[in-house]
Design an enzyme around this catalytic site. Sequence first.
Site, short mmCIF file in Angstrom:
data_model
loop_
_atom_site.label_atom_id
_atom_site.label_comp_id
_atom_site.label_asym_id
_atom_site.label_seq_id
_atom_site.Cartn_x
_atom_site.Cartn_y
_atom_site.Cartn_z
CE LYS A 97 -4.08 2.45 2.01
NZ LYS A 97 -3.43 3.62 1.68
CG ASP B 34 1.28 7.74 2.72
OD1 ASP B 34 0.18 8.08 2.21
OD2 ASP B 34 1.94 8.13 3.73
CD GLU C 5 -0.45 4.39 4.18
OE1 GLU C 5 -1.70 4.96 4.69
OE2 GLU C 5 -0.35 4.42 2.91
#
Length: 462
Positions: free
Chosen positions: A26, A28, A167
Amino acid sequence: MNTYRPMMARTAEKPFNDSDWVFEVKWDGIRAIAYVGEEVSLKTRNDKELVTKFPELRELSELASDVVLDGEIIILTDGLPDFQAVASRNQSSKLLDIQSLATTRPANYIVFDILEADGESLIDRALHERIDILKTRLKQGRHVVRSEPIKEYGTEYYEAAVQKNLEGIIAKRRDSTYQPGTRSPDWLKIKQVKTCDCVVFGYTPGSGAREKTFGALLLGLYDEGEPVYVGRVGTGFRDQDLNDILSKLEPLKISTPWFSEQDIPPGSTWVEPRLVAQVGYQEITQDQRLRAPRFQGLRDDKPALLCSINQIKPQRLDEYYDKRNFTETTEPAGGSMMGTGNSYVVQKHDATRLHYDLRLERDGVMVSWAVPKGIPEESGDRRLAIQTEAHPLEYSGFEGSIPRGQYGAGSVEIWDRGFYVPVKWLDDKIEFVLAGERIKGRYELVRFEKAGDKEWLLLKKK
C-alpha cells in the site's frame, strides 16, 4: 476512452494467508487513473488533472498506448514513500519550480491495474487476467513501475512491509472484477499506520543532538471546543524540520499550561495553538492517546480549531453501504478524504418527497437528518428532523442525480455548507452553532421520543 472512478478498498484488522488472494504494497501517495492515448492524462478521484504537476510521468506515452491504467503517484525520500513531498509537489503552481522538482525530486507512478486496452473495457475480467494483460501492455521506465503482487502469503508480506516502515499492504481477491467507485470487500487495506491532524500546544526540552531545538511536540485535539491532550510526538523529524518548526513556535510562547498530565516533562514550553501537524500512529489507547506516533509534516491549509477528536473515533457506515449499489449510483463510497472534524452541509434532495438533508461531521462520518420543511431561519421556528444513516465525509461535496430504482432516487444539490461549533452533544440533545454561506446562528436538535426513535425536533435558538 471511457472514464473511470477508482475502485477502493475496505479496511481489514489484520493480515491473512489465502491462496485465492494476492497482496501488494500500500503506497502512501496520490491515487491516479492514467489515460494513455495520443496524449497522457492523470486524473485524481476528484477528476483533477495531475500531469501538469508531474510532467516526468508523461513518459507513459513511450511505455504504453491506448490503455487506461490505475496506480499511485509517490515520491521517495531515503527509500520510503514521502507523502509530504508528493503533496507539496501537487500544490506547486510555478512552472519553473515544477520543472526543477521533476528533475531533483522526481515522482514515480506505481501501476497496479489496467482498466481498458484498445478501446475495450477490461473491468469485468478477473484480476489475475488483468494483471497478465498489464504485463504485456506496459513497459517499465525511469518513473513508471509495475506493481508485482504476491500470491497467498499475506501475513509474511505484511510483516516484511512493516519491517521496511511501509504503510501496509493491500489484499485483492484474484477472481475479483474492477468495480469503479465502489468500496468493495474484494479489496482490503491492512495498514500499520493511521493518520491524524493534531494541534501543537507546546514542546518538550531537547537534549543531546536536539539540545538547541526540542524533544517532542505536545499534541491535542478539540472536543466540543475544549482541548484534549492526545500525547506527544518525537520521531519522524528531519534536522531541517526541527529548526523550521522551532522558528514557528518561538513567537507563539505563552506562560499558561494547557494540560497537567503527569507524563508531560517538567520544563515544557506552551504555545498558542496555531500549528497543525499531520501525525501517523498505530492505534488509539484506552486513555485516548496516540500509540507509536510519528511526525509526517505540518499542514498550513487547516485551522487548528477544526482539528476535532472525532478524527480518532470509529467510523460507522455499514447501513450506508447496505442501501446502495455503487455500480449504479454515483454517490461517493467514501475513504478518499480526511475530515476537518467540524464541517456541515445542507443538501436539497428532490426524491419521492422534496426535503433537505442536514449533515454534521462527527466521528469521521456525516451524521444525517432529513428535514422535510427545510432548515428554520427564524428564532423559535421548529421543524421535524428524521435521523437517517450516517454518510461518508465525501458526501458533503456530492451533487447529482441518484438513478431510479436506487435508494433515495432523485436530484441532490448543495443548498448550504460551512463549519459548525458543537456546544453540546448528548444522546437526546445536540446544540451547535452554524457558520455557513446561507445560514448562521445557534441551533438545537432534541430527540422527539413520542414520535419514534428516529424523530427529532430542529429549532433555531435566539
